[in-house]
Design an enzyme around this catalytic site. Structure first.
Site, mmCIF file in Angstrom:
data_model
loop_
_atom_site.group_PDB
_atom_site.id
_atom_site.type_symbol
_atom_site.label_atom_id
_atom_site.label_comp_id
_atom_site.label_asym_id
_atom_site.label_seq_id
_atom_site.Cartn_x
_atom_site.Cartn_y
_atom_site.Cartn_z
ATOM 1 N N GLU A 149 22.022 -27.441 7.744
ATOM 2 C CA GLU A 149 21.915 -28.655 7.677
ATOM 3 C C GLU A 149 23.142 -29.749 8.669
ATOM 4 O O GLU A 149 24.616 -29.128 7.565
ATOM 5 C CB GLU A 149 22.163 -28.994 5.737
ATOM 6 C CG GLU A 149 21.498 -30.114 5.323
ATOM 7 C CD GLU A 149 22.015 -29.658 3.691
ATOM 8 O OE1 GLU A 149 21.228 -31.226 2.870
ATOM 9 O OE2 GLU A 149 22.366 -28.894 3.452
ATOM 10 N N GLY A 209 23.997 -28.656 -5.620
ATOM 11 C CA GLY A 209 24.952 -28.187 -4.598
ATOM 12 C C GLY A 209 24.425 -27.250 -3.326
ATOM 13 O O GLY A 209 23.169 -27.255 -3.168
ATOM 14 N N GLU A 245 19.790 -26.861 -7.897
ATOM 15 C CA GLU A 245 18.822 -28.011 -6.651
ATOM 16 C C GLU A 245 19.761 -27.595 -5.700
ATOM 17 O O GLU A 245 21.097 -28.211 -5.637
ATOM 18 C CB GLU A 245 18.649 -29.101 -7.550
ATOM 19 C CG GLU A 245 18.134 -30.480 -6.360
ATOM 20 C CD GLU A 245 19.034 -30.875 -5.853
ATOM 21 O OE1 GLU A 245 19.319 -31.036 -4.180
ATOM 22 O OE2 GLU A 245 19.741 -32.167 -5.888
ATOM 23 N N TRP A 301 28.969 -34.928 -5.103
ATOM 24 C CA TRP A 301 29.851 -35.770 -5.150
ATOM 25 C C TRP A 301 28.970 -36.782 -3.935
ATOM 26 O O TRP A 301 29.647 -38.219 -4.450
ATOM 27 C CB TRP A 301 31.062 -35.125 -3.541
ATOM 28 C CG TRP A 301 30.593 -34.525 -2.731
ATOM 29 C CD1 TRP A 301 30.787 -33.656 -2.277
ATOM 30 C CD2 TRP A 301 30.003 -35.231 -1.526
ATOM 31 N NE1 TRP A 301 30.340 -32.654 -0.536
ATOM 32 C CE2 TRP A 301 29.853 -34.372 -0.635
ATOM 33 C CE3 TRP A 301 30.217 -36.489 -1.161
ATOM 34 C CZ2 TRP A 301 29.289 -34.706 1.253
ATOM 35 C CZ3 TRP A 301 29.551 -36.872 -0.006
ATOM 36 C CH2 TRP A 301 29.444 -36.169 0.700
ATOM 37 N N CYS A 335 20.544 -34.073 0.369
ATOM 38 C CA CYS A 335 19.815 -33.389 0.473
ATOM 39 C C CYS A 335 18.788 -33.337 0.590
ATOM 40 O O CYS A 335 18.251 -32.384 1.579
ATOM 41 C CB CYS A 335 20.306 -32.902 -0.836
ATOM 42 S SG CYS A 335 19.614 -33.122 -2.368
ATOM 43 N N LYS A 367 30.802 -30.891 -15.687
ATOM 44 C CA LYS A 367 31.805 -30.857 -14.364
ATOM 45 C C LYS A 367 31.879 -31.619 -13.106
ATOM 46 O O LYS A 367 31.023 -30.850 -12.250
ATOM 47 C CB LYS A 367 32.533 -29.163 -14.766
ATOM 48 C CG LYS A 367 33.045 -29.354 -12.686
ATOM 49 C CD LYS A 367 33.709 -28.944 -12.275
ATOM 50 C CE LYS A 367 35.184 -28.967 -12.323
ATOM 51 N NZ LYS A 367 35.192 -29.988 -10.664
ATOM 52 N N PRO A 368 32.386 -32.751 -12.936
ATOM 53 C CA PRO A 368 32.244 -33.397 -11.969
ATOM 54 C C PRO A 368 32.600 -32.929 -10.391
ATOM 55 O O PRO A 368 33.588 -32.326 -10.711
ATOM 56 C CB PRO A 368 32.293 -35.254 -12.060
ATOM 57 C CG PRO A 368 33.899 -34.538 -13.149
ATOM 58 C CD PRO A 368 33.456 -33.439 -13.960
#
Length: 476
Positions: free
Chosen positions: A379, A225, A247, A148, A281, A172-173
């Site tokens: 994170e 993701g 990634e 997202w 990220c 697939k968003p």
């Protein structure tokens, strides 16, 4: 508000399905709806991509480049519409959204050219009467699962090389920000891509992923993701031995050595940390500063952070927009409170807000951080920068590497020798040296350890969508 539809085999699909709302995290207003698709729709898209693969892969690289260049032109012509769609669906400040559209378009332009530079080999033979060659062929149908936080760039970084290589694709968003991807699909239609070459499905991530991972027609999955989901995909890929590009999560350290230009270091950490409200990220998650410049750095850093304006991303003057949702806000709150409970100090910021229904967190600098704090181990994905004082270069390197992740790292030093030695010891796929924004279409992007498999971007990016075929030719 617009009701969007999926794109499968050149058609708009999903009119009769249940819909899912997409909300603006700055206002909690509904800005669009998308169909809730599942396995049936995913399989329709896979079949369409499979049927289109033969014709698309047989086009010349020059012919495929024409489609990509037209798509690139349309992205730039529609930059403002794409940027505003991005801002209202996921909160990114409008100026950042405009920058992302240009960045996203640069991948399409780069790979339109790289399509023409997929080279094979002729290998010297060891036996008279034979010719030995290496051919490169498109891998087949690709499934791209995107996040997202960069709804345009993370998509085009996958679409560009896949299409350039001769692959067809099923997209697939993220359900949090699908509208930008659907706008891009409309531009693909306008660019004239043959039906079935590019397909987009929305809805249940688990059901769509199940269809993708079980299908023998899908030969490659490219995913951006979390590491947790990436590990699940690795396990699910085993039955059909799919090729994977992953990634995954990061936990980037930023090291400021005592010979650094502190002003340059502050500029670098500002560029890295607060873009997209710290929801990237590769943003700096842990800042390690040598004691000789710690006080100066913290003072100047806090001053720069205090000047950031927080608010609705549609406001041209806003620097930091909202977090994506309340769960993201709760995570940031938890990390900050944990740090305070363990002895950290809030130098500036530290306040959450749900003003006007939005989800905001004040840009924050945490002083006196140490490894016991959750934010130094996980994170945070928010506008919070913990700063830990270190005494030596070796201590900074050891702390930086003490993580299962290895996506990005940053080093600030004016010494070529020190910088080189430090970077040689850092186990990260991307390193910014006196630089807080290292990304570009022409460079490889990816991580080491649990931060992923493979590289996107650069000439490496198209190789991930190609198979190597060795051919031995008898000439007698």
């Amino acid at each position: 508000m617009k009701n969007y539809l999926m794109h499968i085999n050149g058609l708009s699909v999903g009119e009769n399905l249940k819909t899912q709302d997409v909300t603006n995290p700055a206002t909690n207003e509904i800005v669009g709806t998308v169909p809730v698709g599942g396995e049936d729709e995913a399989n329709q898209a896979i079949d369409a991509a499979h049927d289109a693969f033969g014709e698309w892969s047989n086009l010349t690289a020059y012919d495929r480049a024409v489609y990509l260049k037209r798509f690139h032109e349309l992205m730039l012509e529609n930059q403002e519409d794409l940027a505003r769609t991005m801002t209202i669906e996921m909160g990114k400040p409008i100026n950042e959204s405009r920058g992302e559209v240009k960045y996203a378009a640069s991948f399409i332009e780069w790979f339109a050219e790289e399509a023409k530079r997929v080279y094979g080999e002729t290998i010297p033979t060891h036996v008279s009467g034979k010719r030995l060659q290496v051919w490169k062929k498109p891998i087949g149908v690709v499934a791209a699962i995107t996040p997202w936080n960069f709804p345009a760039a993370m998509l085009t970084r996958k679409m560009g090389p896949a299409l350039a290589a001769g692959c067809t694709i099923v997209i697939k968003p993220s359900s949090e920000s699908p509208l930008t991807a659907m706008k891009l699909m409309e531009l693909c239609e306008e660019a004239g891509f043959p039906k079935g070459v590019i397909n987009l499905v929305t809805g249940s991530s688990s059901k769509i992923a199940k269809a993708v991972m079980e299908s023998e027609k899908v030969r490659k999955v490219t995913f951006t993701g979390s590491t947790e989901v990436g590990k699940i995909l690795i396990k699910q890929s085993a039955d059909t031995v799919k090729n994977l590009s992953l990634e995954l999560g990061g936990h980037a350290p930023l090291i400021v050595l005592d010979d650094a230009n502190v002003d340059v270091a502050v500029k670098g950490v500002m560029a890295s940390k607060f873009r997209n409200a710290g929801q990237t990220c590769i943003c700096a998650n842990r800042v390690y500063v040598q004691s000789g410049v710690y006080d100066e750095f913290v003072e100047k850093f806090a001053k720069a952070v205090n000047e950031l304006k927080v608010g609705n991303g549609e406001d041209e003057s806003v620097d930091v927009g909202p977090l994506i949702n309340k769960a993201g806000l709760e995570k940031v709150n938890h990390h900050v409170q944990d740090a305070i409970d363990k002895g950290a100090s809030i130098v500036t910021g530290g306040e959450a807000s749900t003003t006007d229904g939005g989800v905001f967190f004040t840009p924050t600098v945490i002083g006196d951080a140490d490894p016991s704090m959750v934010m130094m181990q996980e994170e945070t994905f928010g506008p919070v920068a913990p700063v830990q004082k270190v005494e030596t270069q070796d201590e900074a390197i050891a702390l930086a590497n003490d993580t299962p992740y290895g996506l990005a790292a940053y080093v600030f030093t004016e010494s070529v020798g020190r910088g080189t030695r430090v970077i040689e010891q850092l186990n990260f796929g991307i390193v910014g040296w006196n630089e807080g924004a290292p990304s570009a279409a022409q460079v490889p992007f990816g991580g080491m350890k649990e931060s992923g498999i493979g590289r996107e971007g650069g000439h490496d990016g198209i190789e991930a969508f190609l198979e190597t075929q060795y051919v031995a030719i008898g000439m007698e």
